[in-house]
Design a protein around this motif. Structure first.
Motif, short mmCIF file in Angstrom:
data_model
loop_
_atom_site.label_atom_id
_atom_site.label_comp_id
_atom_site.label_asym_id
_atom_site.label_seq_id
_atom_site.Cartn_x
_atom_site.Cartn_y
_atom_site.Cartn_z
N SER A 564 0.83 -1.21 0.00
CA SER A 564 0.00 0.00 0.00
C SER A 564 0.86 1.26 0.00
N VAL A 565 1.92 1.26 0.81
CA VAL A 565 2.84 2.41 0.83
C VAL A 565 3.51 2.57 -0.53
N PHE A 566 3.92 1.45 -1.13
CA PHE A 566 4.55 1.46 -2.43
C PHE A 566 3.61 2.07 -3.49
N MET A 567 2.34 1.71 -3.43
CA MET A 567 1.36 2.25 -4.37
C MET A 567 1.16 3.75 -4.16
N PHE A 568 1.17 4.20 -2.91
CA PHE A 568 1.05 5.63 -2.62
C PHE A 568 2.23 6.40 -3.24
N VAL A 569 3.43 5.85 -3.08
CA VAL A 569 4.62 6.51 -3.63
C VAL A 569 4.54 6.61 -5.15
N LEU A 570 4.15 5.50 -5.80
CA LEU A 570 4.01 5.51 -7.26
C LEU A 570 2.95 6.51 -7.71
N ALA A 571 1.87 6.62 -6.94
CA ALA A 571 0.82 7.58 -7.27
C ALA A 571 1.37 9.00 -7.27
N VAL A 572 2.19 9.32 -6.28
CA VAL A 572 2.81 10.65 -6.20
C VAL A 572 3.73 10.90 -7.40
N VAL A 573 4.52 9.88 -7.78
CA VAL A 573 5.43 9.99 -8.92
C VAL A 573 4.65 10.23 -10.21
N PHE A 574 3.62 9.40 -10.43
CA PHE A 574 2.81 9.53 -11.65
C PHE A 574 2.11 10.88 -11.71
N ALA A 575 1.63 11.35 -10.57
CA ALA A 575 0.95 12.65 -10.54
C ALA A 575 1.89 13.77 -10.96
N GLY A 576 3.14 13.75 -10.44
CA GLY A 576 4.11 14.78 -10.81
C GLY A 576 4.42 14.76 -12.29
N LYS A 577 4.56 13.57 -12.86
CA LYS A 577 4.88 13.47 -14.28
C LYS A 577 3.69 13.84 -15.15
N GLY A 578 2.49 13.51 -14.68
CA GLY A 578 1.30 13.88 -15.43
C GLY A 578 1.12 15.39 -15.49
N ILE A 579 1.31 16.06 -14.36
CA ILE A 579 1.21 17.53 -14.32
C ILE A 579 2.28 18.15 -15.24
N ALA A 580 3.50 17.61 -15.20
CA ALA A 580 4.58 18.14 -16.04
C ALA A 580 4.25 17.99 -17.52
N ALA A 581 3.66 16.87 -17.91
CA ALA A 581 3.31 16.64 -19.32
C ALA A 581 2.25 17.64 -19.78
N LEU A 582 1.25 17.89 -18.93
CA LEU A 582 0.20 18.85 -19.30
C LEU A 582 0.75 20.28 -19.33
N GLN A 583 1.73 20.56 -18.50
CA GLN A 583 2.38 21.88 -18.55
C GLN A 583 3.15 22.05 -19.86
N GLU A 584 3.84 20.99 -20.27
CA GLU A 584 4.59 21.06 -21.52
C GLU A 584 3.65 21.23 -22.72
N ALA A 585 2.44 20.68 -22.61
CA ALA A 585 1.45 20.84 -23.68
C ALA A 585 0.77 22.20 -23.62
N GLY A 586 1.10 23.00 -22.61
CA GLY A 586 0.54 24.35 -22.50
C GLY A 586 -0.85 24.38 -21.91
N LYS A 587 -1.29 23.26 -21.28
CA LYS A 587 -2.64 23.21 -20.73
C LYS A 587 -2.71 23.62 -19.27
N LEU A 588 -1.57 23.68 -18.60
CA LEU A 588 -1.53 24.10 -17.20
C LEU A 588 -0.46 25.17 -17.03
N PRO A 589 -0.66 26.11 -16.11
CA PRO A 589 0.35 27.15 -15.88
C PRO A 589 1.60 26.57 -15.22
N VAL A 590 2.70 27.33 -15.30
CA VAL A 590 3.96 26.91 -14.69
C VAL A 590 4.51 28.06 -13.86
N ASN A 591 4.62 27.85 -12.57
CA ASN A 591 5.23 28.84 -11.69
C ASN A 591 6.48 28.22 -11.08
N ILE A 592 7.62 28.65 -11.60
CA ILE A 592 8.89 28.04 -11.22
C ILE A 592 9.33 28.52 -9.84
#
Length: 637
Positions: A564-592
């Motif tokens: 269960s802990v392992f799945m939580f960690v993977l969920a956090v990793v996938f969420a970060g990469k998903g947000i980054a991909a949508l930012q690169e597509a210009g669909k989400l803002p980016v505040n560095i």
């Protein structure tokens, strides 16, 4: 009636050929000999008497026309070369030698007499296809194979434009000249009455029929990664040099790039010239211009295009050569988009654009001048698969271990079915994007982004579900209720879907990375790419085996807690990469912000991605706390 038609075609062709100027006719015949001589003579022997007689006649005509050329600095050299050509044809010399001499003669005529040899506008291949269907299929056939209804009655036979060997010896300008003036002594009539743009459209259309889809696709990749700079193959080289001549100078990569350019001439004739990095620079310039004119929306869209359709396509290759430069450009382009969103002063945006142009030019020079060594190719191939496949293998291995540990091995077929379908669909997606339709960078990023976020939600849910069963009371109820009942068919299909998403989001991009790496590597290093791929595959399989072997040794309740802990960690990793991909597509803002970047964990220095990941962590902590609290209450009752 057919014979009368053939006579008329012959007379029209002869009249048109006579109407051409001596210089035009000479240039046309030079190309004709260069292409058709290999079919007339083989190994010093006449292979086709009719064609050989034609070659003798044409070579003599070329020498006779050379005698009448106007005075020019190159005229003595032309006379010498035409005499050599005539003697080579008469002696039935090697076709390669004849091709060399006709190529030299062609360039002497073009440069010595300043001939116009390129179209004024980008040829329209769709228009060329329509014209071919209207004007040429009776002789050349609907597919250009020289098998039209009249072909069997013609001597010499109509050209087969799909013959790859003759394609290698044929120039686009030679085709244009033949279309314009016709060919004396054949049924090929003049089409001089067609507009100039139409004749070029026809020339480009038939000139790209022979190369295979694979050659064109590889040529596109050569262009994208910049391993042969487009500036070295300009419009004149494209129209006046044969593919064989290009291959002799630049290798198979250059020849394949010519195959792509013949089928996509707009690449040279529009403003989007140069490699993919040149395309990125141009779109950054356009973005800056739109911003200065007050059109901030267009400026942002152009900036996104510069990254997705320009830099992103070669960042993997650049990373193999100069990791620091790749990061510098990537962060610089992110900052450029951020400045647009924040409506910064035009001077700041201009300074950022200037800095990026310098970096992109440096990257282009590195990519065009650097060929990966065998060791670098091996390391790159190894890291590509480890980087792209690690997350997927972790998900698959964890789910497989869960099914084995809960004695639901029957569910493995659902898991492996999802994985197998993902592999197949990923390869199909790559094939379609390479040979059928273009899949743009925004489409790739949106697919990856939404798939990653969906996977994150699924992993989070699975992790919470597993943890919710680890409390004493819940565990007892779970065991008494039977694991098999808890894992319904719908749940198994859900696990299959999760496996599919985890694998599919990586497959397409992984294939693209390997394709680009292959083109960036010399022949010696390409074998090492396969070695790197195999070693990475072995390492991933070993990792999966270790997870399955040792995790399943844990007591079932403890296994649920760890997983269960392992799945939580993977969920956090996938969420970060998903947000980054949508930012690169210009669909989400980016505040560095100033924060470490850890690609492996999906951690990127921007508020949006880190905020979502922090929210997931807090939510997981809250849910775990509530679950544990409820479990303690139940155990005390």
């Amino acid at each position: 009636m057919r014979k009368i038609l053939l006579v008329l075609l012959y007379l029209l062709g002869t009249a048109a050929a006579q109407a051409a100027t001596p210089l035009q006719r000479m240039q046309q015949l030079v190309d004709y000999v260069g292409v058709d001589y290999p079919g007339a003579v083989t190994g010093g022997q006449v292979a086709n008497p009719v064609e050989y007689a034609e070659m003798l006649d044409f070579s003599r005509t070329i020498q006779r026309l050379a005698d009448g050329l106007p005075a020019a600095d190159v005229r003595p050299e032309i006379l010498k070369t035409t005499a050599l050509l005539n003697s080579l044809v008469a002696a039935k010399s090697d076709a390669h030698r004849v091709s060399e001499v006709t190529g030299k003669l062609r360039q002497l005529l073009i440069k010595g007499y300043d001939l116009a040899v390129t179209p004024l506008h980008a040829p329209d291949l769709q228009r060329g296809k329509v014209l071919f269907a209207q004007q040429c299929t009776s002789c050349h056939g609907t597919e250009g194979k020289g098998n039209g209804p009249l072909a069997s009655t013609l001597e010499p036979a109509p050209t087969n434009f799909t013959d790859l060997e003759r394609y290698r010896q044929r120039t686009l300008h030679g085709l244009y000249s033949t279309i314009t003036h016709g060919v004396n002594g054949t049924a090929m009539k003049s089409y001089a009455k067609l507009p100039d743009d139409d004749r070029w459209a026809l020339a480009f259309y038939v000139g790209q029929l022979a190369p295979t889809a694979l050659m064109k696709s590889e040529g596109k990749q050569v262009l994208l990664v910049g391993s042969v700079s487009l500036e070295r193959i300009g419009k004149q080289d494209l129209t006046t040099r044969t593919p064989a001549e290009t291959e002799a100078e630049y290798g198979a990569k250059g020849a394949n790039m010519v195959a792509w350019l013949r089928s996509h001439p707009e690449t040279l004739f529009t403003q989007q010239q140069g490699s993919t990095l040149a395309f990125a620079r141009e779109n950054l310039d356009k973005s800056l211009s739109a911003y200065k004119q007050g059109d901030h929306k267009a400026a942002h869209e152009l900036a996104v295009t510069a990254y997705l359709e320009g830099f992103e396509l070669v960042e993997g290759n650049l990373d193999n050569i100069d990791h620091a430069l790749r990061l510098q450009i990537e962060s610089g382009m992110t900052r450029f988009r951020t400045l647009i969103k924040k409506e910064a002063e035009p001077e700041k945006l201009a300074a950022q654009a200037a800095m990026l142009n310098t970096l992109l030019t440096a990257a282009e020079q590195k990519l065009s001048s650097t060929q990966l060594s065998a060791t670098a190719a091996f390391a790159s191939a190894l890291m590509i698969l480890l980087r792209e496949g690690l997350e997927a293998i972790l998900v698959i291995a964890a789910l497989a271990a869960f099914l084995i540990k809960t004695d639901r091995r029957d569910g493995l077929r659902y898991l492996y079915a999802g994985t197998g379908v993902a592999f197949l669909l990923g390869i199909v997606t790559w094939y379609v994007s390479a040979y059928v339709v273009e899949i743009g960078g925004a489409g790739r990023e949106l697919t990856e982004g939404f798939a990653a976020l969906f996977a994150a939600a699924m992993l989070f849910y699975v992790g919470f579900w597993l943890h919710s069963k680890t409390g004493a009371a819940q565990w007892k109820a779970f065991i008494q209720g039977s694991i098999k009942k808890a894992l319904s068919k719908g749940t198994l299909w859900g696990l299959s879907g999760l496996a599919f998403i985890a694998v599919y989001r990586e497959i397409f991009e992984t294939v693209l990375f390997y394709q680009a790496l292959w083109l960036q590597t010399g022949t010696e290093g390409q074998g090492m790419i396969l070695s790197g791929f195999l070693v990475a595959s072995a390492l991933l399989i070993l990792l999966a085996w270790l997870i399955l072997r040792y995790s399943t040794r844990l007591p079932l309740r403890q296994f649920f807690s760890v997983t269960s802990v392992f799945m939580f960690v993977l969920a956090v990793v996938f969420a970060g990469k998903g947000i980054a991909a949508l930012q690169e597509a210009g669909k989400l803002p980016v505040n560095i912000i100033d924060f470490p970047r850890i690609d492996l964990l999906g951690i990127y220095p921007n508020l949006e991605g880190l905020g979502v990941q922090l929210l997931l962590v807090l939510l997981a902590v809250l849910l775990l706390w509530k679950s544990n609290r409820g479990s303690n209450k139940l155990s005390r009752q």
